[in-house]
Design an enzyme around this catalytic site. Structure first.
Site, PDB file in Angstrom:
ATOM      1  CB  SER A  53       2.123  -7.076 -15.177  1.00 37.98           C
ATOM      2  OG  SER A  53       2.294  -8.120 -14.236  1.00 37.98           O
ATOM      3  N   GLY A  55       1.646  -4.128 -11.912  1.00 39.86           N
ATOM      4  CA  GLY A  55       1.867  -3.876 -10.495  1.00 39.86           C
ATOM      5  C   GLY A  55       0.604  -3.740  -9.683  1.00 39.86           C
ATOM      6  CG  ASN A  91       1.238  -7.542  -8.794  1.00 43.32           C
ATOM      7  OD1 ASN A  91       2.370  -7.959  -9.013  1.00 43.32           O
ATOM      8  ND2 ASN A  91       0.490  -6.991  -9.730  1.00 43.32           N
ATOM      9  CG  ASP A 104       9.847 -11.496 -15.311  1.00 37.41           C
ATOM     10  OD1 ASP A 104       9.440 -12.556 -15.826  1.00 37.41           O
ATOM     11  OD2 ASP A 104       9.205 -10.431 -15.359  1.00 37.41           O
TER      12      ASP A 104
END
Length: 218
Positions: free
Chosen positions: A41, A78, A106, A187
């Site tokens: 991402s 992801g 990730n 986030d």
């Protein structure tokens, strides 16, 4: 007599000019280099307009410095290193001159065994090397909450791979923006447009060195 001499001089000048044109090689413009940014991402541009994603901003920055280059976006939100390995063959098409490899974040967030991450990244690099495609490796660092042992093992992946394959390494993809609320989305994990611009500014010298290697056929 003077008129005759002038005509002879003009004719001689034309002949010399024609000969010089024929023997002087034309300075050809370098063909554009085709890069692929293979990542997660952070490459894909999660939560941002398409024109704010890392590959787009990087291409614009390189062109502004006079480099003939395209940077394709092969980021998948992801994705893990293993996921990147599963799709590397079709994510990096024939005709690619070089790959910017940005994977591992990730894996770290999921607490994946660093040995698994390293094995997958190693296999990606090996597959690209077998196809004659050089790699610039963008590193990642473990979050402090994962503990010193995990951090030591994870952080060692990227310099070890760079040494193993003789790669240019940009040690930490999020250098200068990690933990900065002003440069990350709500986030706290993904950069804003300005955050991506900071990433591009940081990695730009490494990418320019990479382009020099590619031009030399290294």
């Amino acid at each position: 007599m003077l008129r005759h001499d002038s005509r002879r001089a003009a004719l001689a000048f034309l002949i010399v000019s024609l000969v010089m044109t024929l023997v002087t090689p034309l300075r050809a413009e370098p063909r554009p280099l085709n890069l692929v940014a293979l990542g997660d991402s952070l490459t894909a541009g999660y939560g941002l307009p398409a024109d704010a994603a890392f590959p787009v901003q990087l291409e614009a920055a390189l062109k502004a410095k006079g480099h003939a280059v395209t940077v394709a976006n092969a980021g998948v939100s992801g994705d893990t290193a293993t996921g990147g390995l599963d799709r590397v063959e079709w994510s990096v098409p024939d005709g690619t001159d070089g790959v910017i490899l940005e994977l591992g974040a990730n894996d770290m967030l999921r607490g994946t065994d660093p040995a698994v991450t390293e094995q997958a990244l190693d296999a990606i690099i090996a597959k690209l090397k077998a196809r004659g495609i050089p790699v610039l490796l963008a590193g990642m660092r473990a979050a402090p909450n994962l503990g010193p042992d995990y951090g030591k093992r994870f952080d060692a992946i990227f310099p070890r791979l760079a040494d193993r394959y003789g790669l240019i390494l940009y040690p930490f993809f999020l250098d200068g923006i990690a933990g900065d609320r002003a440069l990350n989305l709500a986030d706290g994990l993904h950069p804003t447009r300005a955050g991506v611009a900071r990433v591009v500014a940081g990695i730009l010298p490494s990418v320019e060195e990479f382009l020099t290697r590619l031009r030399k056929g290294a």
